[in-house]
Write a protein that holds these residues in place. Structure first.
Motif, PDB file in Angstrom:
ATOM      1  N   LEU A  97      -2.736 103.411 -23.183  1.00  8.35           N
ATOM      2  CA  LEU A  97      -2.497 103.932 -24.526  1.00  8.35           C
ATOM      3  C   LEU A  97      -2.817 102.905 -25.604  1.00  8.35           C
ATOM      4  N   ASN A  98      -2.596 101.619 -25.296  1.00  4.91           N
ATOM      5  CA  ASN A  98      -2.756 100.560 -26.285  1.00  4.91           C
ATOM      6  C   ASN A  98      -3.083  99.252 -25.564  1.00  4.91           C
ATOM      7  N   PRO A  99      -4.361  98.951 -25.375  1.00  2.99           N
ATOM      8  CA  PRO A  99      -4.739  97.752 -24.610  1.00  2.99           C
ATOM      9  C   PRO A  99      -4.278  96.436 -25.242  1.00  2.99           C
ATOM     10  N   ARG A 100      -3.974  96.445 -26.539  1.00  3.72           N
ATOM     11  CA  ARG A 100      -3.572  95.204 -27.220  1.00  3.72           C
ATOM     12  C   ARG A 100      -2.067  94.960 -27.164  1.00  3.72           C
ATOM     13  N   ILE A 101      -1.323  95.841 -26.549  1.00  3.39           N
ATOM     14  CA  ILE A 101       0.133  95.726 -26.604  1.00  3.39           C
ATOM     15  C   ILE A 101       0.634  94.565 -25.748  1.00  3.39           C
ATOM     16  N   VAL A 102       1.689  93.911 -26.209  1.00  2.00           N
ATOM     17  CA  VAL A 102       2.444  92.948 -25.403  1.00  2.00           C
ATOM     18  C   VAL A 102       3.569  93.729 -24.741  1.00  2.00           C
ATOM     19  N   TYR A 103       3.535  93.804 -23.429  1.00  2.00           N
ATOM     20  CA  TYR A 103       4.463  94.622 -22.642  1.00  2.00           C
ATOM     21  C   TYR A 103       5.426  93.660 -21.951  1.00  2.00           C
ATOM     22  N   CYS A 104       6.628  93.524 -22.524  1.00  2.00           N
ATOM     23  CA  CYS A 104       7.554  92.488 -22.054  1.00  2.00           C
ATOM     24  C   CYS A 104       8.795  93.105 -21.428  1.00  2.00           C
ATOM     25  N   GLY A 105       9.055  92.745 -20.180  1.00  2.00           N
ATOM     26  CA  GLY A 105      10.235  93.211 -19.472  1.00  2.00           C
ATOM     27  C   GLY A 105      11.207  92.080 -19.184  1.00  2.00           C
ATOM     28  N   ALA A 106      12.472  92.291 -19.536  1.00  3.20           N
ATOM     29  CA  ALA A 106      13.546  91.357 -19.183  1.00  3.20           C
ATOM     30  C   ALA A 106      14.459  92.090 -18.207  1.00  3.20           C
ATOM     31  N   PHE A 107      14.514  91.598 -16.982  1.00  7.90           N
ATOM     32  CA  PHE A 107      15.266  92.294 -15.933  1.00  7.90           C
ATOM     33  C   PHE A 107      15.787  91.259 -14.950  1.00  7.90           C
ATOM     34  N   GLY A 108      16.405  91.712 -13.875  1.00  6.41           N
ATOM     35  CA  GLY A 108      17.165  90.814 -13.014  1.00  6.41           C
ATOM     36  C   GLY A 108      16.387  89.769 -12.244  1.00  6.41           C
ATOM     37  N   PHE A 109      15.359  90.204 -11.509  1.00  3.63           N
ATOM     38  CA  PHE A 109      14.725  89.318 -10.532  1.00  3.63           C
ATOM     39  C   PHE A 109      13.205  89.495 -10.542  1.00  3.63           C
ATOM     40  N   SER A 110      12.503  88.433 -10.215  1.00  9.35           N
ATOM     41  CA  SER A 110      11.056  88.521 -10.074  1.00  9.35           C
ATOM     42  C   SER A 110      10.690  89.653  -9.110  1.00  9.35           C
ATOM     43  N   GLN A 111       9.644  90.352  -9.448  1.00  5.47           N
ATOM     44  CA  GLN A 111       9.201  91.475  -8.618  1.00  5.47           C
ATOM     45  C   GLN A 111       8.444  91.012  -7.381  1.00  5.47           C
ATOM     46  N   ARG A 112       8.325  89.711  -7.180  1.00  9.04           N
ATOM     47  CA  ARG A 112       7.620  89.181  -6.006  1.00  9.04           C
ATOM     48  C   ARG A 112       8.564  88.826  -4.866  1.00  9.04           C
ATOM     49  N   GLY A 113       9.879  89.020  -5.047  1.00 12.57           N
ATOM     50  CA  GLY A 113      10.835  88.625  -4.023  1.00 12.57           C
ATOM     51  C   GLY A 113      11.669  89.787  -3.512  1.00 12.57           C
ATOM     52  N   PRO A 114      12.512  89.534  -2.502  1.00 13.00           N
ATOM     53  CA  PRO A 114      13.300  90.605  -1.889  1.00 13.00           C
ATOM     54  C   PRO A 114      14.392  91.176  -2.790  1.00 13.00           C
ATOM     55  N   TYR A 115      14.731  90.501  -3.897  1.00 17.38           N
ATOM     56  CA  TYR A 115      15.742  91.028  -4.808  1.00 17.38           C
ATOM     57  C   TYR A 115      15.136  91.918  -5.887  1.00 17.38           C
ATOM     58  N   ALA A 116      13.855  92.217  -5.792  1.00 23.62           N
ATOM     59  CA  ALA A 116      13.116  92.855  -6.886  1.00 23.62           C
ATOM     60  C   ALA A 116      13.809  94.092  -7.456  1.00 23.62           C
ATOM     61  N   ALA A 117      14.348  94.941  -6.608  1.00 20.24           N
ATOM     62  CA  ALA A 117      14.897  96.209  -7.077  1.00 20.24           C
ATOM     63  C   ALA A 117      16.389  96.141  -7.387  1.00 20.24           C
ATOM     64  N   ARG A 118      17.007  94.970  -7.227  1.00 20.47           N
ATOM     65  CA  ARG A 118      18.449  94.861  -7.447  1.00 20.47           C
ATOM     66  C   ARG A 118      18.802  94.913  -8.935  1.00 20.47           C
ATOM     67  N   PRO A 119      19.971  95.492  -9.249  1.00 22.86           N
ATOM     68  CA  PRO A 119      20.480  95.377 -10.614  1.00 22.86           C
ATOM     69  C   PRO A 119      21.044  93.980 -10.837  1.00 22.86           C
ATOM     70  N   ALA A 120      21.199  93.589 -12.097  1.00 22.60           N
ATOM     71  CA  ALA A 120      21.731  92.256 -12.392  1.00 22.60           C
ATOM     72  C   ALA A 120      22.540  92.293 -13.678  1.00 22.60           C
ATOM     73  N   TYR A 121      23.623  91.526 -13.671  1.00 25.04           N
ATOM     74  CA  TYR A 121      24.446  91.336 -14.860  1.00 25.04           C
ATOM     75  C   TYR A 121      24.727  89.851 -15.018  1.00 25.04           C
ATOM     76  N   ASP A 122      25.233  89.490 -16.201  1.00 26.81           N
ATOM     77  CA  ASP A 122      25.452  88.091 -16.526  1.00 26.81           C
ATOM     78  C   ASP A 122      26.248  87.363 -15.442  1.00 26.81           C
ATOM     79  N   ASN A 123      27.372  87.922 -15.020  1.00 25.07           N
ATOM     80  CA  ASN A 123      28.207  87.244 -14.021  1.00 25.07           C
ATOM     81  C   ASN A 123      27.457  86.990 -12.717  1.00 25.07           C
ATOM     82  N   LEU A 124      26.659  87.974 -12.294  1.00 25.28           N
ATOM     83  CA  LEU A 124      25.908  87.810 -11.050  1.00 25.28           C
ATOM     84  C   LEU A 124      24.915  86.658 -11.154  1.00 25.28           C
ATOM     85  N   ILE A 125      24.264  86.568 -12.302  1.00 23.17           N
ATOM     86  CA  ILE A 125      23.255  85.517 -12.471  1.00 23.17           C
ATOM     87  C   ILE A 125      23.919  84.153 -12.597  1.00 23.17           C
TER      88      ILE A 125
END
Length: 389
Positions: A97-125
């Motif tokens: 839709l927009n090739p110039r967009i900066v698409y930034c995600g802040a989430f729990g864990f790197s998508q390259r590891g086994p925790y990729a799909a886990r939820p995360a909250y401050d205390n857990l981190i």
């Protein structure tokens, strides 16, 4: 972390469109408030933003967001990437839709590891990178969390920095990109620079943990009427302190003459300081040590910092009349700019307050707006109607 990241960007002048579900951001009801959905935590996190309600589970709501994406500079989200994919908002789909967009995600864990799909909250981190264990070593008690959402806030700050870096890259190259800011790795980067310590070397040269930071004596000192924080660190600080408290002979004691010898005797020095500071009031110590150029500050509560003379002098706290919440106290921007100072453009928005306004700005037709608002729920219709009047 998402709202804090976008708050920092808004403070620097970004036009932040806060996309909310019909039920609103969960922080709308965290803490005390005069009206539902406008609680204290939300008010401080969301000034200088505009709120649009879109039900992204409907095609009309999703279409409206996609229309906005076509001309946006940044899409910032703090959902798990799997949720974005289910919505049809993966980077590949957004980039189309927009090739110039900066698409930034802040989430729990790197998508390259086994925790990729886990939820995360401050205390857990905090737990995952060793903060509670470090606190326990310091106090000699059970593991405990730091008494603020330090991981959320620090990762939010890192997220705003990542967005700015990607925008600078786009200004140089014309290309947008996907940027990920995983909490676990980002907070580990923040904490382990101190606490990896001897494990920096292979094999380790000793234990983990920056010894000075985890020393039980590293704490505010009690005074006659409260507590005070004193950072007696350099040789000159100790020499001045010994003279200020009437113990000049300690300056020549071989145990205390250098940072290396003091490190071997810090427990006894902490005992000395603890005993010494109980002999005067906090205000007396603050004056005496400031005059001696020894780093010192009174120990405040979040309430008493409001009357701190420095904060009052720089006008860090203010008051304003919120259109729906009445008089509220504001927290100042930490930035000071010579040419483009941040301004308070508008207070934290009511849920969906700017829905119709933003849809029109982003080029949606009146029929598209009517359909999207209808699917946003009764609350969205009520809020947008009030904003129009």
């Amino acid at each position: 972390m998402g709202p804090y990241a976008s708050l920092l960007l808004a403070e620097m002048g970004a036009d932040v469109c806060k996309v909310e579900a019909p039920e609103g951001d969960t922080t709308r009801n965290v803490g005390p408030g005069r009206n539902a959905g406008m609680a204290a935590i939300f008010l401080h996190l969301n000034r200088n933003k505009r709120s649009i309600v879109l039900n992204l589970k409907t095609q009309s709501g999703l279409n409206a967001l996609k229309q906005m994406i076509r001309s946006a500079d940044v899409l910032l989200y703090s959902l798990r990437p799997q949720a974005m994919e289910r919505l049809g908002l993966s980077y590949e789909q957004v980039c189309a839709l927009n090739p110039r967009i900066v698409y930034c995600g802040a989430f729990g864990f790197s998508q390259r590891g086994p925790y990729a799909a886990r939820p995360a909250y401050d205390n857990l981190i905090q737990a995952g990178v060793g903060i509670p264990a470090s606190q326990a070593r310091k106090t000699g008690g059970e593991p405990s969390y730091v008494a603020t959402a330090i991981a959320d806030r620090q990762v939010g700050m890192a997220t705003s920095l990542a967005v700015l870096g990607a925008l600078f890259h786009r200004a140089q190259t014309g290309r947008g990109q996907a940027v990920s800011v995983p909490m676990f790795e980002t907070f580990a980067h923040f904490v382990l620079g101190d606490h990896l310590y001897s494990h920096t070397f292979v094999p380790p040269l000793g234990d983990w943990g920056y010894a000075r930071m985890t020393a039980p004596g590293r704490r505010p000192f009690p005074t006659l009427d409260g507590h005070i924080s004193v950072e007696v660190y350099a040789d000159r600080h100790w020499q001045r302190l010994f003279c200020a408290v009437g113990k000049p002979e300690m300056s020549n004691d071989p145990r205390y003459v250098s940072v290396h010898t003091r490190a071997q005797h810090m427990d006894e020095l902490y005992d000395f300081l603890s005993t010494t500071f109980t002999t005067r009031t906090t205000a007396e110590w603050d004056k005496l040590l400031t005059e001696a150029d020894i780093p010192v500050i009174p120990v405040h509560t979040p309430e008493s910092v409001l009357s701190d003379p420095h904060m009052q002098a720089v006008g860090f706290f203010g008051e304003e009349m919120h259109p729906s919440e009445g008089k509220i106290r504001t927290i100042g921007s930490p930035f000071e700019w010579g040419d483009s100072p941040p301004a308070s453009r508008f207070p934290a928005p009511r849920l969906g307050q700017h829905t119709i306004e933003l849809m029109r700005e982003y080029g949606l037709s009146e029929s598209e707006i009517e359909t999207a608002v209808g699917h946003g729920g009764a609350l969205a219709e009520q809020q947008t109607a009030s904003s129009e009047t």
